[in-house]
Enzyme design. Structure first.
Site, short mmCIF file in Angstrom:
data_model
loop_
_atom_site.label_atom_id
_atom_site.label_comp_id
_atom_site.label_asym_id
_atom_site.label_seq_id
_atom_site.Cartn_x
_atom_site.Cartn_y
_atom_site.Cartn_z
N GLU A 61 37.32 41.37 36.35
CA GLU A 61 37.89 40.22 37.08
C GLU A 61 39.41 40.16 37.01
O GLU A 61 40.08 39.90 38.00
CB GLU A 61 37.29 38.91 36.57
N HIS A 130 26.70 30.49 33.73
CA HIS A 130 26.76 30.62 35.19
C HIS A 130 26.76 29.28 35.90
O HIS A 130 26.52 29.23 37.10
CB HIS A 130 25.56 31.42 35.71
#
Lengths: 326, 328
Positions: A61, A130
């Site tokens: 990321e 998540h």
């Protein structure tokens, strides 16, 4: 005239349209290409635009978000997709220390026209790593614009405007919205994404919210109306900069306010909104402002516990009734 | 990579020595100004490492991009950022190359594609990859040079960036300035593999060690690397072994290394070494050296005068350049 589509399709159409309009636009991120997008937003785009412009990235990321920032500095118009805002924390250094600061630190010489999209929100039993709603954190950072489209029409219209922005724009897409259907007006230019929008008029209380919680507030308002309470629902749309004028106008009209925000309560965006109301609208209030946020707990997996951690229609209705004395 | 022969004639020797001396004398003056509190904040000097920036910059064209770290005065100076603007930036004056918003660690200069000036170790690497990606996607033949210290090799962004650059065949020249200390932590206390170039080679890119105290070696390696990158052969990694003669920053009491070690390295210092070689080889005379010193002293004095004469940005401009002018 309008067209019916899902939130997912609206996002995909927005990306397609942007890529056709400007060859400098490209999409990069985890699984955006061959897999078809982890939420299937980019499904089919690889075939249409090829791997150079629908660019699968490694699971890194910080690296690929930073590369998107560099590409924007180098004259391209990248759309970076990060699977969820939890993973965006791995790229926080690049977003905050580079993208958000570059214009100021360089004395206005360099700016970063990158668009970073990510899913946010809970409700799918995906557990703590998540499921968080971190848009409020990002909204803390000067130099960024934070968008949270709640309607299909906004999802369709926001991306193009985000790509026109000369500065970094983060779009938070509540994952529960992707399957939602809605009408998109054919005249996209008529959709104002820069200002908050009253989604339902009311006179007894303002429900201020954004993103996935909008629909909970709409359902709650419907229920409240059967109880004789007229709730106004204000969708913020843009979390930074906040539309103070719209917030104060609504509060001045209804004189009561409940803020619904899926971020954690402490230091949340709702705390900021409430502070602004106290600073600017204190004398218009008939009752203390209140807020409904996520419980101060990492979002649990078990369904009943996850539901208990989040603001729900029932809790919105209950809190509103207390506030208006109904 | 194909060999690139360097013509070390009088002109070129003069240029290399002058460039290294520009960095050295500029920074010596910065240190002085720091003790006089004209310059504040952090000040990281590059003294001892001049051969690296000097050699690498020789290989670049105007359109190439440069990304550097917080020890970047030398890179900025040799990339063509006017010395006065760099000095004014360190003073915090609005005539500075970043309008006084960045200071020593955040020098930026759009006309020369100088993208900083990054005070986050490893933070500049992804940006360099992205700049190179943009150039490649737009069909330009530019190279992006990214300078960083060996300390960056411990950061995830180092590995993520090398992987991306190699995976996508991007035109990046990674220049690791290995000065053996990440702040005060010695290389063998922070890395299991102390050969940094070996890490880069594991990402399948051309990678080599260069004597970072020898400006000629650095220039030869840089020219070869840049030629290879422009040919489209993907990124190249150079590990330049060097040493900083001064402390990490002006705040650093330097408790972590022996004076003897510093002395040993200063004896093979890049300027001393190149200057004596050029004098012995007859490429430069003492008169040449004196003339160069004179020119450099002049440039540094003018830079200080420019900074001194600079002005403070009005506080009313505090919020300027946080973002573009608001949308209507």
């Amino acid at each position: 005239m309008s067209t019916k589509m899902t939130y997912r399709e609206a996002m995909r159409e927005a990306i397609r349209e942007a890529m056709i309009a400007d060859e400098k636009v490209f999409l990069m991120g985890e699984d955006v290409g061959h897999y078809g997008g982890c939420y299937a937003v980019s499904k089919g785009l690889l075939d249409e635009f090829g791997p150079d412009r629908i660019r699968d990235t490694p699971l890194s990321e910080s690296g690929f978000t930073g590369a998107g920032i560099g590409a924007a500095l180098g004259g391209m118009r990248p759309i970076v997709e990060i699977m969820t805002c939890n993973f965006a924390l791995l790229a926080l250094d690049q977003i905050m220390n580079t993208a958000a600061t570059m214009r100021h630190m360089s004395g206005g010489q360099f700016h970063v026209p990158v668009v970073i999209r990510m899913a946010t929100g809970a409700g799918r039993q995906l557990a703590a790593q998540h499921s968080h709603s971190l848009e409020g954190w990002f909204a803390h950072i000067p130099g960024l614009r934070i968008l949270a489209p709640a309607t299909v029409a906004d999802a369709r219209a926001m991306l193009a405007r985000a790509l026109e922005d000369p500065d970094p724009v983060l779009i938070f897409e509540n994952a529960l919205l992707y399957n939602r259907e809605g009408a998109v007006p054919d005249n996209l230019a008529a959709i104002d994404i820069d200002h908050a929008s009253i989604r339902r008029e009311g006179s007894d209380i303002s429900l201020i919210t954004y993103g996935g919680s909008l629909w909970k507030c709409m359902d709650a308002a419907e229920e409240l109306s059967s109880l004789g309470v007229s709730a106004e629902v204000l969708d913020l749309r843009t979390l930074r900069p906040l539309d103070d004028a719209a917030i104060m106008a609504s509060v001045a009209k209804t004189r009561r306010v409940l803020i619904v925000d899926e971020g954690w309560r402490s230091g949340s965006l709702s705390a900021e909104i409430m502070t602004r109301i106290m600073e600017q609208g204190f004398w218009t209030l008939d009752a203390p402002p209140m807020r409904l946020c996520s419980a101060e707990v990492p979002i649990p997996y078990a369904k009943h516990m996850e539901e208990a951690a989040l603001p729900q229609v029932a809790t919105i209705v209950e809190t509103t009734r207390k506030l208006v004395g109904a | 990579m194909t060999g690139t022969k360097l013509r070390l004639d009088h002109e070129h020797c003069r240029l290399l020595l002058k460039q290294m001396l520009r960095i050295r004398r500029f920074e010596e003056r910065c240190a002085e100004l720091y003790t006089k509190e004209k310059i504040r904040g952090f000040l990281h000097l590059y003294i001892g490492e001049e051969a690296v920036a000097t050699g690498i910059m020789q290989a670049l064209d105007e359109e190439d991009a440069v990304v550097a770290t917080y020890r970047e005065h030398g890179h900025a100076l040799l990339r063509g950022v006017p010395a006065g603007e760099i000095m004014a930036e360190m003073y915090g004056k609005q005539e500075g190359c970043s309008r006084g918003r960045g200071g020593s660690m955040h020098l930026f200069h759009e006309p020369t594609r100088f993208y900083g000036g990054n005070a986050i170790v490893g933070g500049g690497l992804p940006m360099a990859v992205g700049l190179a990606l943009a150039d490649k996607m737009q069909g330009k033949s530019n190279v992006t040079v990214c300078f960083f210290g060996e300390g960056a090799a411990a950061e995830g962004e180092f590995h993520e960036s090398l992987n991306l650059a190699a995976l996508w065949d991007l035109p990046v020249l990674f220049v690791c300035e290995n000065n053996l200390y990440a702040m005060g932590t010695a290389l063998d206390l922070s890395e299991s593999e102390t050969d940094i170039h070996a890490k880069a080679a594991s990402y399948k890119m051309l990678s080599e060690i260069v004597d970072g105290m020898n400006v000629v070696d650095v220039e030869v390696a840089a020219r070869r690397a840049v030629a290879s990158i422009r040919e489209g052969d993907g990124p190249v990694f150079l590990e330049c072994r060097t040493y900083r003669f001064r402390a990490h920053s002006m705040f650093d009491p330097e408790l972590y290394r022996e004076k003897q070690e510093v002395k040993k390295w200063t004896e093979i210092g890049p300027i001393r070494r190149f200057q004596s070689w050029a004098l012995e080889a007859g490429e430069l005379s003492q008169a040449d050296v004196d003339a160069i010193e004179e020119e450099v002293a002049q440039e540094v004095s003018e830079a200080v005068a420019f900074a001194e004469a600079g002005t403070w940005e009005p506080v009313a401009d505090l919020l300027r350049d946080v973002g573009a002018e608001a949308r209507t």
